[in-house]
Structure formats: structure tokens, C-alpha cells
Design a protein around this motif. Structure first.
Motif, PDB file in Angstrom:
ATOM      1  N   MET A   1       0.839  -1.195   0.000  1.00  0.00           N
ATOM      2  CA  MET A   1       0.000   0.000   0.000  1.00  0.00           C
ATOM      3  C   MET A   1       0.876   1.248   0.000  1.00  0.00           C
ATOM      4  O   MET A   1       1.718   1.417   0.856  1.00  0.00           O
ATOM      5  CB  MET A   1      -0.898  -0.027   1.248  1.00  0.00           C
ATOM      6  CG  MET A   1      -2.002   0.993   1.189  1.00  0.00           C
ATOM      7  SD  MET A   1      -3.246   0.696   2.425  1.00  0.00           S
ATOM      8  CE  MET A   1      -4.296  -0.490   1.639  1.00  0.00           C
TER       9      MET A   1
ATOM     10  N   LEU B   1     -11.800   3.301   0.784  1.00  0.00           N
ATOM     11  CA  LEU B   1     -10.825   2.455   1.488  1.00  0.00           C
ATOM     12  C   LEU B   1     -11.460   1.811   2.729  1.00  0.00           C
ATOM     13  O   LEU B   1     -11.295   0.607   2.975  1.00  0.00           O
ATOM     14  CB  LEU B   1      -9.615   3.309   1.896  1.00  0.00           C
ATOM     15  CG  LEU B   1      -8.508   2.594   2.665  1.00  0.00           C
ATOM     16  CD1 LEU B   1      -7.863   1.520   1.815  1.00  0.00           C
ATOM     17  CD2 LEU B   1      -7.435   3.599   3.115  1.00  0.00           C
TER      18      LEU B   1
ATOM     19  N   MET C   1     -11.900  -2.225   3.216  1.00  0.00           N
ATOM     20  CA  MET C   1     -11.271  -2.934   4.348  1.00  0.00           C
ATOM     21  C   MET C   1     -12.318  -3.641   5.210  1.00  0.00           C
ATOM     22  O   MET C   1     -12.089  -4.762   5.669  1.00  0.00           O
ATOM     23  CB  MET C   1     -10.466  -1.944   5.202  1.00  0.00           C
ATOM     24  CG  MET C   1      -9.187  -1.510   4.544  1.00  0.00           C
ATOM     25  SD  MET C   1      -8.113  -2.918   4.181  1.00  0.00           S
ATOM     26  CE  MET C   1      -7.403  -2.439   2.648  1.00  0.00           C
TER      27      MET C   1
ATOM     28  N   LYS D   1     -13.229  -6.674   3.379  1.00  0.00           N
ATOM     29  CA  LYS D   1     -12.153  -7.677   3.455  1.00  0.00           C
ATOM     30  C   LYS D   1     -12.184  -8.386   4.808  1.00  0.00           C
ATOM     31  O   LYS D   1     -11.969  -9.588   4.894  1.00  0.00           O
ATOM     32  CB  LYS D   1     -10.793  -7.005   3.252  1.00  0.00           C
ATOM     33  CG  LYS D   1     -10.420  -6.819   1.800  1.00  0.00           C
ATOM     34  CD  LYS D   1      -8.969  -6.412   1.676  1.00  0.00           C
ATOM     35  CE  LYS D   1      -8.575  -6.231   0.228  1.00  0.00           C
ATOM     36  NZ  LYS D   1      -7.169  -5.903   0.064  1.00  0.00           N
TER      37      LYS D   1
ATOM     38  N   LYS E   1      -6.452 -15.940  12.086  1.00  0.00           N
ATOM     39  CA  LYS E   1      -5.582 -14.831  12.466  1.00  0.00           C
ATOM     40  C   LYS E   1      -6.365 -13.702  13.117  1.00  0.00           C
ATOM     41  O   LYS E   1      -5.805 -12.667  13.453  1.00  0.00           O
ATOM     42  CB  LYS E   1      -4.852 -14.316  11.221  1.00  0.00           C
ATOM     43  CG  LYS E   1      -3.846 -15.295  10.664  1.00  0.00           C
ATOM     44  CD  LYS E   1      -3.270 -14.787   9.362  1.00  0.00           C
ATOM     45  CE  LYS E   1      -2.265 -15.772   8.792  1.00  0.00           C
ATOM     46  NZ  LYS E   1      -1.812 -15.349   7.474  1.00  0.00           N
ATOM     47  N   VAL E   2      -7.663 -13.878  13.228  1.00  0.00           N
ATOM     48  CA  VAL E   2      -8.500 -12.841  13.860  1.00  0.00           C
ATOM     49  C   VAL E   2      -9.462 -13.444  14.866  1.00  0.00           C
ATOM     50  O   VAL E   2      -9.830 -14.610  14.769  1.00  0.00           O
ATOM     51  CB  VAL E   2      -9.345 -12.058  12.813  1.00  0.00           C
ATOM     52  CG1 VAL E   2      -8.522 -11.083  12.044  1.00  0.00           C
ATOM     53  CG2 VAL E   2     -10.097 -12.988  11.903  1.00  0.00           C
TER      54      VAL E   2
ATOM     55  N   ALA F   1      -6.533   2.130   6.678  1.00  0.00           N
ATOM     56  CA  ALA F   1      -6.838   0.743   6.307  1.00  0.00           C
ATOM     57  C   ALA F   1      -6.762  -0.160   7.542  1.00  0.00           C
ATOM     58  O   ALA F   1      -7.649  -0.993   7.771  1.00  0.00           O
ATOM     59  CB  ALA F   1      -5.863   0.270   5.236  1.00  0.00           C
TER      60      ALA F   1
ATOM     61  N   SER G   1      -9.682   0.537   9.883  1.00  0.00           N
ATOM     62  CA  SER G   1     -10.930   0.015   9.296  1.00  0.00           C
ATOM     63  C   SER G   1     -11.014  -1.500   9.463  1.00  0.00           C
ATOM     64  O   SER G   1     -12.097  -2.040   9.677  1.00  0.00           O
ATOM     65  CB  SER G   1     -11.011   0.351   7.808  1.00  0.00           C
ATOM     66  OG  SER G   1     -10.909   1.724   7.619  1.00  0.00           O
ATOM     67  N   LEU G   2      -9.884  -2.176   9.363  1.00  0.00           N
ATOM     68  CA  LEU G   2      -9.876  -3.631   9.577  1.00  0.00           C
ATOM     69  C   LEU G   2     -10.129  -3.951  11.041  1.00  0.00           C
ATOM     70  O   LEU G   2     -10.921  -4.829  11.377  1.00  0.00           O
ATOM     71  CB  LEU G   2      -8.528  -4.230   9.150  1.00  0.00           C
ATOM     72  CG  LEU G   2      -8.258  -4.370   7.651  1.00  0.00           C
ATOM     73  CD1 LEU G   2      -6.806  -4.718   7.413  1.00  0.00           C
ATOM     74  CD2 LEU G   2      -9.152  -5.440   7.035  1.00  0.00           C
TER      75      LEU G   2
ATOM     76  N   ALA H   1      -6.657  -8.807  15.872  1.00  0.00           N
ATOM     77  CA  ALA H   1      -6.089  -9.361  14.640  1.00  0.00           C
ATOM     78  C   ALA H   1      -4.583  -9.499  14.766  1.00  0.00           C
ATOM     79  O   ALA H   1      -3.934  -8.696  15.434  1.00  0.00           O
ATOM     80  CB  ALA H   1      -6.434  -8.458  13.465  1.00  0.00           C
TER      81      ALA H   1
ATOM     82  N   THR I   1       0.220 -10.488  10.895  1.00  0.00           N
ATOM     83  CA  THR I   1       0.276 -11.085   9.548  1.00  0.00           C
ATOM     84  C   THR I   1      -1.047 -10.897   8.799  1.00  0.00           C
ATOM     85  O   THR I   1      -1.066 -10.744   7.581  1.00  0.00           O
ATOM     86  CB  THR I   1       0.584 -12.594   9.634  1.00  0.00           C
ATOM     87  OG1 THR I   1      -0.269 -13.166  10.608  1.00  0.00           O
ATOM     88  CG2 THR I   1       2.022 -12.870   9.978  1.00  0.00           C
ATOM     89  N   TYR I   2      -2.138 -10.895   9.562  1.00  0.00           N
ATOM     90  CA  TYR I   2      -3.461 -10.671   8.959  1.00  0.00           C
ATOM     91  C   TYR I   2      -3.530  -9.249   8.385  1.00  0.00           C
ATOM     92  O   TYR I   2      -3.971  -9.044   7.249  1.00  0.00           O
ATOM     93  CB  TYR I   2      -4.527 -10.894  10.031  1.00  0.00           C
ATOM     94  CG  TYR I   2      -5.927 -10.488   9.624  1.00  0.00           C
ATOM     95  CD1 TYR I   2      -6.748 -11.363   8.909  1.00  0.00           C
ATOM     96  CD2 TYR I   2      -6.451  -9.247   9.969  1.00  0.00           C
ATOM     97  CE1 TYR I   2      -8.038 -11.003   8.554  1.00  0.00           C
ATOM     98  CE2 TYR I   2      -7.738  -8.884   9.614  1.00  0.00           C
ATOM     99  CZ  TYR I   2      -8.524  -9.758   8.908  1.00  0.00           C
ATOM    100  OH  TYR I   2      -9.796  -9.395   8.549  1.00  0.00           O
TER     101      TYR I   2
ATOM    102  N   GLU J   1      -1.360  -8.988   5.321  1.00  0.00           N
ATOM    103  CA  GLU J   1      -1.973  -9.672   4.178  1.00  0.00           C
ATOM    104  C   GLU J   1      -3.115  -8.844   3.575  1.00  0.00           C
ATOM    105  O   GLU J   1      -3.222  -8.689   2.361  1.00  0.00           O
ATOM    106  CB  GLU J   1      -2.506 -11.015   4.698  1.00  0.00           C
ATOM    107  CG  GLU J   1      -3.156 -11.925   3.710  1.00  0.00           C
ATOM    108  CD  GLU J   1      -3.836 -13.079   4.434  1.00  0.00           C
ATOM    109  OE1 GLU J   1      -5.024 -13.282   4.217  1.00  0.00           O
ATOM    110  OE2 GLU J   1      -3.163 -13.762   5.253  1.00  0.00           O
ATOM    111  N   LYS J   2      -3.958  -8.277   4.445  1.00  0.00           N
ATOM    112  CA  LYS J   2      -5.136  -7.547   3.957  1.00  0.00           C
ATOM    113  C   LYS J   2      -4.787  -6.179   3.383  1.00  0.00           C
ATOM    114  O   LYS J   2      -5.462  -5.694   2.477  1.00  0.00           O
ATOM    115  CB  LYS J   2      -6.172  -7.379   5.081  1.00  0.00           C
ATOM    116  CG  LYS J   2      -6.766  -8.674   5.573  1.00  0.00           C
ATOM    117  CD  LYS J   2      -7.664  -9.305   4.534  1.00  0.00           C
ATOM    118  CE  LYS J   2      -8.040 -10.715   4.919  1.00  0.00           C
ATOM    119  NZ  LYS J   2      -8.713 -11.445   3.845  1.00  0.00           N
ATOM    120  N   THR J   3      -3.763  -5.530   3.929  1.00  0.00           N
ATOM    121  CA  THR J   3      -3.416  -4.189   3.443  1.00  0.00           C
ATOM    122  C   THR J   3      -2.406  -4.248   2.299  1.00  0.00           C
ATOM    123  O   THR J   3      -2.279  -3.289   1.542  1.00  0.00           O
ATOM    124  CB  THR J   3      -2.825  -3.321   4.572  1.00  0.00           C
ATOM    125  OG1 THR J   3      -1.669  -3.980   5.097  1.00  0.00           O
ATOM    126  CG2 THR J   3      -3.822  -3.070   5.682  1.00  0.00           C
ATOM    127  N   GLY J   4      -1.688  -5.350   2.202  1.00  0.00           N
ATOM    128  CA  GLY J   4      -0.674  -5.481   1.165  1.00  0.00           C
ATOM    129  C   GLY J   4       0.558  -4.644   1.459  1.00  0.00           C
ATOM    130  O   GLY J   4       1.369  -4.394   0.565  1.00  0.00           O
ATOM    131  N   ALA J   5       0.709  -4.194   2.709  1.00  0.00           N
ATOM    132  CA  ALA J   5       1.854  -3.348   3.078  1.00  0.00           C
ATOM    133  C   ALA J   5       3.082  -4.208   3.373  1.00  0.00           C
ATOM    134  O   ALA J   5       2.960  -5.417   3.615  1.00  0.00           O
ATOM    135  CB  ALA J   5       1.503  -2.532   4.316  1.00  0.00           C
TER     136      ALA J   5
END
Lengths: 222, 98
Positions: free
Chosen positions: A1, A14, A18, A21, A84-85, B16, B19-20, B27, B30-31, B34-38
């Protein structure tokens, strides 16, 4: 990102992406619900057929529930390791269903004890009088199970605002009242109906929602 | 009248992440990655900034002998996120530009 200045529209988009997702990652596939719906329906209908058509399987069909319970525990441990959550729902859903499993186990144990004490009296009554007693313990067992089936289903339906399970729980409790007044064969059919409405159909609903959501995410990602 | 946007949240990666985290109770690092792609480095820096602002809690532990970083949004983080969304909405209203 990338690091860049966001416009208001980009910010909202965004946030939306998210949240979607996150939902996708913990969406329930309905696997356990479908499995229990199928297992209880099969057990009830096979038992019904045994009585109706006068045959007997070499094993008790209810042993299938033990296989299902073991499968569920193994999958839950596997899922837990992969996950993972932690969801907010976990705080009340897991205790409700674990408690349900414990109560069902206790109920089966209590019923077995009741039968051990009841059957000698029943047999003696039949030997002495030559006919079956008006009171049949077996006809009062099903309502107890249906009452329990409704409870975690109701908690899930209310807690997750999931109407199919809420309706399913109400049907379980309605069937619970009806089975107090019906014979064992009808009880088995009503148990199958309850399992279909409370677990199988909501499970299919969850699976369909999960698939739709996954598809829409794939489209968004393209 | 436009509301000022929270500079901590008005950044792509931090927004991001929040928001997750608003959607889940807790969380793993790694989650989020993975979700943010950072990248891990960038994500670590941004998580640190969110932690310093009091918007998230970071808890480190071990799982199967591997380090595990867990992130959780705080009450302050939830309030800030809600304020941020409200502020965004004032920008989006048609009469806001008048």
C-alpha cells in the motif's frame, strides 16, 4: 500500500473495502450448521423407518452424532490454529454452542439412567397386566432435546441478527410443545423437521452468502 | 462548516488498519499485512504511530515458539474513527460546498 494523500472519496472507499475484506475473512461457511442439520435429520428419519418398516440396523444410528461431534472438534481446532483474527461474536457464540454440547451429553446420560430404572418396571407392568402402560417415557424424551436445540440456535439468531436461525429456534420450540402430545414416530419426524429448519437451511443460507461475498470481493480486486 | 480530518487517521495505511480492526475484536500482524498489502517494515511503523496516539493496543506473545503480534482497537480509536467518518460525511454533503 502506497503512501499518498487521500481524497474524501478515496478515504470512504478504502474504509468500505477494508470492512468488506475483514468480513470476508471471518464469514461463516455454514459447514457445522449444514452437517448437524443433515446428521440429526438422517438419525431421526432412519429411526422412524426402523419403527415404521420393522427393520433394525446392526448399530444405533445415533452413533453418527458422535462421529459428527469428533469431526467438529477436530475442524474447530484446525480452524483455530489457522485463524488470524478474533471476532466479537466469538465471545457469546462459542460458549453458547459448547454449553449446548455439554447439556446434550448430560441429558443423554440422565435419560440412560432413567431407562435403566424404568425398563424393569415397564416389563413387570406388561407381565402382570398383559398390556403396555399408558405412560410411555420415550414420548417425553424428544421435547427435552428440541427444547435444547432451540436455545443456542436462538442465541445465534438474536446475537448475529440472523433471521433464518431465529425462525429455526422458534420452530424447534413449537415442535417441542407439539411432541409432548404426539407419539414417538411423530416426534422423530418433528425432530427431522426442526433440524432442517433450524440448522440445515440456515447453513445453506450462510454458505450462499459466503460464496456471494467472496465472488463480489474477487470482482472488486480485479 | 468543514470538520478537520484527524491527521493520524488520514493516511492510507493507518486508515486501512483501523478500518480492519474496527470490524474484528483482535487481529494478528500477519493478517493486517496480508489484507493491506503493506510491507512488514512500513506496517510496523504505522502501527507504532497508531499505538502512540492511543488508537490501538499491541500485544506481543508466542505461539508455537514463534513471536505473535496481536493488535486491537481501543475505545479512543473507535471514537476517533467515528469522528473521522462523521467529518468525511460533512465533506460529502451536497450543501457543504455552498
Amino acid at each position: 500500500m502506497e503512501k499518498k494523500e487521500l481524497t474524501q472519496q478515496q478515504s470512504l472507499a478504502l474504509i468500505n473495502t477494508m470492512i468488506h475484506k475483514a468480513r470476508e475473512s471471518y464469514g461463516d461457511t455454514g459447514r457445522d450448521s449444514i452437517m448437524w442439520g443433515v446428521v440429526i435429520t438422517i438419525c431421526s428419519l432412519v429411526k422412524f423407518c426402523e419403527i415404521q418398516f420393522g427393520f433394525k440396523l446392526p448399530f444405533d444410528i445415533y452413533l453418527l452424532t458422535i462421529v459428527a461431534a469428533i469431526f467438529q472438534v477436530v475442524m474447530a481446532i484446525k480452524d483455530g490454529k489457522k485463524s488470524k483474527v478474533k471476532k466479537y461474536d466469538d465471545a457469546f457464540l462459542s460458549p453458547a454452542w459448547i454449553g449446548f454440547g455439554v447439556c446434550i451429553g448430560l441429558l443423554i446420560h440422565i435419560i440412560n439412567l432413567l431407562y435403566i430404572n424404568y425398563m424393569p418396571m415397564y416389563n413387570e407392568y406388561v407381565n402382570v397386566t398383559g398390556h403396555k402402560p399408558a405412560f410411555n417415557l420415550g414420548e417425553y424424551i424428544t421435547p427435552l432435546f428440541l427444547m435444547l436445540y432451540g436455545l443456542p440456535t436462538f442465541i445465534t439468531g438474536m446475537g448475529c441478527n440472523f433471521k433464518p436461525m431465529l425462525i429455526g429456534s422458534i420452530i424447534c420450540w413449537l415442535c417441542c410443545i407439539i411432541t409432548v402430545y404426539t407419539n414417538y414416530k411423530a416426534d422423530l419426524l418433528l425432530t427431522a423437521l426442526s433440524a432442517i429448519v433450524a440448522w440445515f437451511i440456515p447453513g445453506l443460507w450462510m454458505l450462499s452468502t459466503y460464496k456471494k461475498h467472496k465472488k463480489s470481493q474477487e470482482v472488486l480486486n480485479v | 462548516m468543514f470538520k478537520a480530518l484527524d491527521p493520524i487517521l488520514h493516511s492510507q495505511l493507518r486508515l486501512a488498519v483501523v478500518s480492519l480492526l474496527i470490524s474484528v475484536k483482535e487481529a494478528e500482524f500477519t493478517y493486517l499485512k496480508e489484507k493491506t498489502g503493506a510491507t512488514a517494515g512500513n506496517l510496523s511503523v504505522q502501527l507504532g504511530k497508531l499505538k502512540d496516539a492511543g488508537y490501538i493496543d499491541i500485544h506481543k506473545q508466542f505461539k508455537d515458539n514463534y513471536p505473535l503480534t496481536l493488535c486491537k482497537i481501543t475505545k479512543k480509536g473507535v471514537d476517533a474513527f467515528e469522528q473521522y467518518v462523521k467529518a468525511l460525511q460533512t465533506y460529502m454533503k451536497p450543501d457543504a460546498t455552498e
